[in-house]
Design a protein around this motif. Sequence first.
Motif, PDB file in Angstrom:
ATOM      1  N   GLU A 168      -0.160  -8.290 -22.996  1.00 24.75           N
ATOM      2  CA  GLU A 168      -0.289  -7.355 -21.888  1.00 24.75           C
ATOM      3  C   GLU A 168      -1.012  -8.051 -20.747  1.00 24.75           C
ATOM      4  O   GLU A 168      -2.080  -8.625 -20.944  1.00 24.75           O
ATOM      5  CB  GLU A 168      -1.075  -6.127 -22.349  1.00 24.75           C
ATOM      6  CG  GLU A 168      -1.047  -4.960 -21.398  1.00 24.75           C
ATOM      7  CD  GLU A 168      -1.686  -3.732 -22.026  1.00 24.75           C
ATOM      8  OE1 GLU A 168      -1.122  -2.632 -21.882  1.00 24.75           O
ATOM      9  OE2 GLU A 168      -2.742  -3.867 -22.661  1.00 24.75           O
ATOM     10  N   ALA A 170      -1.857  -8.343 -16.226  1.00 20.52           N
ATOM     11  CA  ALA A 170      -2.082  -7.598 -14.989  1.00 20.52           C
ATOM     12  C   ALA A 170      -1.502  -8.412 -13.848  1.00 20.52           C
ATOM     13  O   ALA A 170      -1.599  -9.641 -13.840  1.00 20.52           O
ATOM     14  CB  ALA A 170      -3.566  -7.345 -14.755  1.00 20.52           C
ATOM     15  N   GLU A 179      -0.928  -3.619 -10.986  1.00 24.84           N
ATOM     16  CA  GLU A 179      -0.436  -2.838 -12.117  1.00 24.84           C
ATOM     17  C   GLU A 179      -0.594  -3.653 -13.392  1.00 24.84           C
ATOM     18  O   GLU A 179      -0.685  -4.885 -13.356  1.00 24.84           O
ATOM     19  CB  GLU A 179       1.017  -2.428 -11.927  1.00 24.84           C
ATOM     20  CG  GLU A 179       2.020  -3.553 -11.955  1.00 24.84           C
ATOM     21  CD  GLU A 179       3.460  -3.042 -11.854  1.00 24.84           C
ATOM     22  OE1 GLU A 179       3.654  -1.820 -11.690  1.00 24.84           O
ATOM     23  OE2 GLU A 179       4.377  -3.873 -11.947  1.00 24.84           O
ATOM     24  N   VAL A 180      -0.652  -2.952 -14.509  1.00 25.51           N
ATOM     25  CA  VAL A 180      -0.659  -3.605 -15.816  1.00 25.51           C
ATOM     26  C   VAL A 180       0.764  -3.573 -16.349  1.00 25.51           C
ATOM     27  O   VAL A 180       1.531  -2.661 -16.047  1.00 25.51           O
ATOM     28  CB  VAL A 180      -1.643  -2.920 -16.777  1.00 25.51           C
ATOM     29  CG1 VAL A 180      -3.074  -3.089 -16.273  1.00 25.51           C
ATOM     30  CG2 VAL A 180      -1.325  -1.436 -16.943  1.00 25.51           C
ATOM     31  N   TYR A 181       1.129  -4.586 -17.147  1.00 24.63           N
ATOM     32  CA  TYR A 181       2.522  -4.704 -17.567  1.00 24.63           C
ATOM     33  C   TYR A 181       2.619  -5.485 -18.868  1.00 24.63           C
ATOM     34  O   TYR A 181       1.678  -6.173 -19.275  1.00 24.63           O
ATOM     35  CB  TYR A 181       3.340  -5.403 -16.478  1.00 24.63           C
ATOM     36  CG  TYR A 181       3.074  -6.893 -16.371  1.00 24.63           C
ATOM     37  CD1 TYR A 181       4.003  -7.820 -16.846  1.00 24.63           C
ATOM     38  CD2 TYR A 181       1.888  -7.383 -15.807  1.00 24.63           C
ATOM     39  CE1 TYR A 181       3.768  -9.187 -16.763  1.00 24.63           C
ATOM     40  CE2 TYR A 181       1.650  -8.741 -15.722  1.00 24.63           C
ATOM     41  CZ  TYR A 181       2.592  -9.642 -16.203  1.00 24.63           C
ATOM     42  OH  TYR A 181       2.356 -10.992 -16.133  1.00 24.63           O
ATOM     43  N   THR A 199      -1.523 -13.183 -11.229  1.00 28.89           N
ATOM     44  CA  THR A 199      -1.382 -12.536 -12.533  1.00 28.89           C
ATOM     45  C   THR A 199      -2.529 -12.994 -13.415  1.00 28.89           C
ATOM     46  O   THR A 199      -3.060 -14.095 -13.254  1.00 28.89           O
ATOM     47  CB  THR A 199      -0.051 -12.860 -13.242  1.00 28.89           C
ATOM     48  OG1 THR A 199       0.008 -14.255 -13.544  1.00 28.89           O
ATOM     49  CG2 THR A 199       1.134 -12.447 -12.403  1.00 28.89           C
ATOM     50  N   SER A 201      -3.875 -12.936 -17.630  1.00 28.95           N
ATOM     51  CA  SER A 201      -3.352 -12.796 -18.978  1.00 28.95           C
ATOM     52  C   SER A 201      -4.490 -12.848 -19.994  1.00 28.95           C
ATOM     53  O   SER A 201      -4.860 -13.906 -20.493  1.00 28.95           O
ATOM     54  CB  SER A 201      -2.331 -13.915 -19.260  1.00 28.95           C
ATOM     55  OG  SER A 201      -1.721 -13.744 -20.511  1.00 28.95           O
ATOM     56  N   GLY A 203      -6.588  -9.141 -21.271  1.00 26.15           N
ATOM     57  CA  GLY A 203      -6.384  -7.771 -21.685  1.00 26.15           C
ATOM     58  C   GLY A 203      -7.410  -7.267 -22.694  1.00 26.15           C
ATOM     59  O   GLY A 203      -8.351  -7.976 -23.045  1.00 26.15           O
ATOM     60  N   ALA A 205      -5.182  -3.696 -21.114  1.00 27.23           N
ATOM     61  CA  ALA A 205      -5.278  -2.773 -19.983  1.00 27.23           C
ATOM     62  C   ALA A 205      -6.285  -1.689 -20.325  1.00 27.23           C
ATOM     63  O   ALA A 205      -6.355  -1.221 -21.463  1.00 27.23           O
ATOM     64  CB  ALA A 205      -3.910  -2.155 -19.697  1.00 27.23           C
ATOM     65  N   ASP A 208      -4.501   2.962 -16.687  1.00 28.59           N
ATOM     66  CA  ASP A 208      -3.136   2.860 -16.171  1.00 28.59           C
ATOM     67  C   ASP A 208      -2.747   4.189 -15.550  1.00 28.59           C
ATOM     68  O   ASP A 208      -2.845   5.230 -16.201  1.00 28.59           O
ATOM     69  CB  ASP A 208      -2.176   2.493 -17.302  1.00 28.59           C
ATOM     70  CG  ASP A 208      -0.776   2.166 -16.802  1.00 28.59           C
ATOM     71  OD1 ASP A 208      -0.607   1.940 -15.591  1.00 28.59           O
ATOM     72  OD2 ASP A 208       0.151   2.130 -17.626  1.00 28.59           O
ATOM     73  N   GLU A 278      -6.012   1.593 -11.718  1.00 32.14           N
ATOM     74  CA  GLU A 278      -5.543   0.555 -12.620  1.00 32.14           C
ATOM     75  C   GLU A 278      -6.746  -0.331 -12.940  1.00 32.14           C
ATOM     76  O   GLU A 278      -7.528  -0.657 -12.041  1.00 32.14           O
ATOM     77  CB  GLU A 278      -4.439  -0.309 -11.995  1.00 32.14           C
ATOM     78  CG  GLU A 278      -3.213   0.456 -11.543  1.00 32.14           C
ATOM     79  CD  GLU A 278      -2.360   0.930 -12.706  1.00 32.14           C
ATOM     80  OE1 GLU A 278      -2.244   0.188 -13.706  1.00 32.14           O
ATOM     81  OE2 GLU A 278      -1.816   2.052 -12.614  1.00 32.14           O
ATOM     82  N   TYR A 280      -8.205  -3.663 -15.758  1.00 33.66           N
ATOM     83  CA  TYR A 280      -7.790  -4.658 -16.747  1.00 33.66           C
ATOM     84  C   TYR A 280      -8.996  -5.449 -17.223  1.00 33.66           C
ATOM     85  O   TYR A 280      -9.857  -5.849 -16.427  1.00 33.66           O
ATOM     86  CB  TYR A 280      -6.770  -5.596 -16.097  1.00 33.66           C
ATOM     87  CG  TYR A 280      -6.106  -6.583 -17.026  1.00 33.66           C
ATOM     88  CD1 TYR A 280      -5.135  -6.175 -17.931  1.00 33.66           C
ATOM     89  CD2 TYR A 280      -6.422  -7.931 -16.967  1.00 33.66           C
ATOM     90  CE1 TYR A 280      -4.501  -7.092 -18.770  1.00 33.66           C
ATOM     91  CE2 TYR A 280      -5.789  -8.860 -17.791  1.00 33.66           C
ATOM     92  CZ  TYR A 280      -4.827  -8.424 -18.687  1.00 33.66           C
ATOM     93  OH  TYR A 280      -4.206  -9.334 -19.504  1.00 33.66           O
TER      94      TYR A 280
END
Length: 316
Positions: A168, A170, A179-181, A199, A201, A203, A205, A208, A278, A280
Amino acid sequence: MTSTAAARPHRLRRRIVASAATLLLVLAAIATWALDRYVIDHVEVENASAYEAQVAEEQTGTDLTTTATGASETDDEADPSITVTEHTYGSGSDAATYYVADVVLTDITQLRSAFADDAFGENIIEDPSDIAADVGAALAINGDYYGFRTTGIEIRNGVIYRDEPAREGAVIYADGTMEVYDETTTSAQELLDAGAWQTLSFGPALVDDGVIVEGIDEVEVDTNFGNHSIQGDQPRTAIGMIDANHYVLVVVDGRSSTSAGVTLTELAQIMADLGATEAYNLDGGGSSTMVSDGTVVNVPGGRGDERGTSDILWVG
């Protein structure tokens, strides 16, 4: 004594010597692997700031005059607004001290990333305050410690550095939103095409669409050899968006008699209470550090000793 009986001790000694030699070879191989994996620098991109400037020039077709950080010397945008405050979460032996940097940007490009030694790769580290000094940051927090792992989508300052979806993530876009994804559903190029500026990497998140994410106190990140659980009361670092170009950067102290740290759910509550829609979680523990105007404002690791990390997020 027969010759067969006399030979038995010799065979036994040979087996012992052979087994010991095999064990030493195995231990040597493990030590070599561990040094290569966790200690020896693996530089993939030297002089990352110059590389980013080159990529920006190629993308825009403009001959940009840049500083050492890759930012244009002709920028005339208003300076970002930065307010740092200290707070307490909880009470008694569970109380934790945390620091909030409320940041309002004129443009999202004022929120930048920087690498230790200005180089991208594995095991390259500097203290966060030193990285911040290198780029002249007014404010900085530790990032996701990308250099500890070989996976994740890493886009920094609009440039793709790694495209190995794993967890997961951000993403912060050029329009100032975040956004988180799920990294495994996309690629670095797709994110860049959609306007990704940064970005992260690590986590998980935390918040949300304005809602605290459920089940985060059961999440583990990088449970491979050399890592530790991220659960329980820990020092923490997080980033959250209130509105486009309006962010809160949070560092929580822990592992000391004066600050217990917080759980991930408690960190999520802090971010939600600050108004983050949002949020993270970034690398925590001994890495959690906030630097303001050249001064470390928190107590890293509960003792005040900074731990080297691979990257920071900073505002100039």
